[in-house]
Design an enzyme around this catalytic site. Structure first.
Site, PDB file in Angstrom:
ATOM      1  N   SER A  48       0.909  -1.099   0.024  1.00  0.00           N
ATOM      2  CA  SER A  48      -0.042  -0.076  -0.063  1.00  0.00           C
ATOM      3  C   SER A  48       0.803   1.362   0.010  1.00  0.00           C
ATOM      4  O   SER A  48       2.015   1.318   0.528  1.00  0.00           O
ATOM      5  CB  SER A  48      -0.961  -0.036   1.313  1.00  0.00           C
ATOM      6  OG  SER A  48      -1.555   0.954   1.435  1.00  0.00           O
ATOM      7  N   TYR A  70      -1.893  -1.447  10.780  1.00  0.00           N
ATOM      8  CA  TYR A  70      -2.279  -1.767   9.616  1.00  0.00           C
ATOM      9  C   TYR A  70      -0.971  -1.453   8.491  1.00  0.00           C
ATOM     10  O   TYR A  70      -0.351  -2.485   7.842  1.00  0.00           O
ATOM     11  CB  TYR A  70      -3.483  -1.182   9.106  1.00  0.00           C
ATOM     12  CG  TYR A  70      -3.747  -1.365   7.668  1.00  0.00           C
ATOM     13  CD1 TYR A  70      -3.830  -2.464   6.951  1.00  0.00           C
ATOM     14  CD2 TYR A  70      -3.602  -0.385   6.648  1.00  0.00           C
ATOM     15  CE1 TYR A  70      -4.089  -2.872   5.598  1.00  0.00           C
ATOM     16  CE2 TYR A  70      -3.530  -0.614   5.313  1.00  0.00           C
ATOM     17  CZ  TYR A  70      -3.867  -1.674   4.628  1.00  0.00           C
ATOM     18  OH  TYR A  70      -3.944  -1.808   3.326  1.00  0.00           O
ATOM     19  N   LYS A 107       2.151  -4.014   6.575  1.00  0.00           N
ATOM     20  CA  LYS A 107       2.374  -3.922   4.977  1.00  0.00           C
ATOM     21  C   LYS A 107       3.971  -3.914   5.082  1.00  0.00           C
ATOM     22  O   LYS A 107       4.669  -4.431   4.258  1.00  0.00           O
ATOM     23  CB  LYS A 107       1.798  -2.839   4.309  1.00  0.00           C
ATOM     24  CG  LYS A 107       0.245  -2.885   4.214  1.00  0.00           C
ATOM     25  CD  LYS A 107      -0.251  -4.070   3.463  1.00  0.00           C
ATOM     26  CE  LYS A 107      -1.615  -4.510   3.343  1.00  0.00           C
ATOM     27  NZ  LYS A 107      -1.790  -5.947   2.863  1.00  0.00           N
TER      28      LYS A 107
END
Ligand code: NAD
Ligand code: UD1
Length: 337
Positions: free
Chosen positions: A124, A148, A152
């Site tokens: 992302s 979050y 990644k």
């Protein structure tokens, strides 16, 4: 030979399955349906004219992964499965680390056991340090402010280390900007549970009359109209980027990151205006305070994906808002609110 698509009934996964099937790949989906529905498999078949194999299951289940790799001749993996809500990740970090990182380790272990060496991973734009200035290049400094995003970033690092330790392993790390829109057929799209956090699903719910107005999170940013600017990308363009990445992975080595974005920034109010004009609906707006964690402007430098993957986005903002509303009318409006 088949491609294993984890999270293949989700928003981006389902669009990628359609593109893969249309190009002749055999597809095996594994998804626990935590954030998607089994009917998506029928919709994929309806659009692509071919049906993917669907395995309902969790990537935490190592025995199931062995079964899938043994039963189907998997030669590469596209790994979408994961949790993706930033706010929730701050409240429930353990869930995010377990469901995003432990699952990825299980998947890598299974790939090793079954001599599968190619993986395309859903990263992302959130991995870029908030202090970096757009257009963001793959060489910009990395850094995350929430669990979050850290999942990644950590998975990118894990895959880099795996590629060093196992030179036959290739990992393509795709850093998505803001995927929106839906397949033009209107049968698959974004369908989050509960009140959406992201802009487009929220706008669609306002257009459907399920929410009274859009709260615009700040109009005092240093942007042309004061509202946040992002690089929105049509989900079909994004899905197609995975096929380019898969092709490239066959001959590439190591772990390599690519931005998938259009390279253009669009503000919240520009999105609202485009949605209203293109679809003939009204989106009442309320100017609300800034959302913590948001920045003014994020957009990609997608040169590397253009030059190395031979990929570029084809759809524009009008296509994106039209296809979002088309999916809402054809599919969402017929479901329980
Ligand atoms: P999504 O929630 O629609 O799809 C993810 C799918 O994974 C869901 O169908 C869910 O049921 C499944 N899943 C989750 N945990 C699982 C597990 N342990 N085992 C099996 N299946 C599991 O999300 P999406 O928008 O399609 O995103 C796909 C990937 O792209 C995610 O990894 C996400 O973090 C990443 N990403 C998304 C965006 C975005 O804006 N949508 C942006 C950047 C990156
Ligand atoms: C968010 C996440 C990001 C994640 C991405 C995709 C945050 C801080 N960032 O990105 O980590 O990768 O989603 O899941 O949560 N907006 C409104 N009103 C709304 C919703 C959004 O004005 O109701 C604005 C936002 O302030 C922003 C823009 O719309 O300027 C886009 O927001 P959103 O769709 O949530 O995406 P990001 O914040 O870019």
């Amino acid at each position: 030979m088949a491609v294993l698509v984890t999270g293949g009934t989700g928003f981006i996964g389902s669009h990628t399955c359609v593109e893969l099937l249309e190009k002749g790949y055999d597809v095996v989906i594994i998804d626990n349906l935590y954030n998607s529905r089994q009917q998506v498999v029928d919709a994929i078949e309806k659009i692509a004219g071919r049906r993917p194999v669907f395995v309902k299951g969790d990537l935490l289940d190592e025995a199931l992964l062995d079964e899938v790799f043994t039963k189907y001749d998997i030669d590469s993996v596209i790994h979408f499965a994961g949790l993706k809500a930033v706010g929730e990740s701050v409240r429930l970090p353990e869930n995010y680390y377990r469901n995003n990182i432990v699952t990825t380790l299980n998947l890598i272990d299974a790939m090793h056991r079954h001599n599968c060496t190619k993986i395309v991973f859903s990263s992302s734009a959130t991995v870029y340090d908030a202090g970096e200035v757009s257009p963001l290049k793959e060489t910009c400094r990395l850094g995350c402010t929430n669990p979050y995003g850290r999942t990644k970033l950590f998975i990118e690092e894990i895959l880099r280390d795996v590629c060093v330790a196992h030179p036959e392993f290739t990992a393509i790390l795709l850093r998505y900007f803001n995927p929106i829109g839906a397949h033009p057929a209107g049968l698959i799209g974004e369908n989050p549970n509960g009140i959406p956090n992201n802009l487009l699903p929220y706008v669609t719910n306002v257009a459907l009359g399920r929410l009274p107005q859009l709260n615009v999170f700040g109009n005092d940013y240093d942007t042309p109209d004061g509202t946040g600017v992002r690089d929105y990308i049509h989900v079909v363009d994004l899905a197609r980027g995975h096929l380019n990445a898969l092709d490239y992975a066959q001959t590439a080595t190591g772990a390599q990151a690519f931005n998938l974005g259009t390279g253009n920034g669009t503000s919240v109010l520009e999105i609202v205006r485009a949605y209203e004009e293109e679809n003939g609906v009204k989106i009442p707006v309320n100017i609300a305070p800034r959302r913590p964690g948001d920045n003014a402007t994020t957009f990609a430098d997608a040169t590397r994906a253009n030059e190395i993957l031979g990929w570029h986005a084809e759809y524009d903002i009008r296509d994106m808002v039209r296809d979002s509303w088309n999916f809402a009318k054809i599919t969402l409006a017929n479901e329980e609110a």
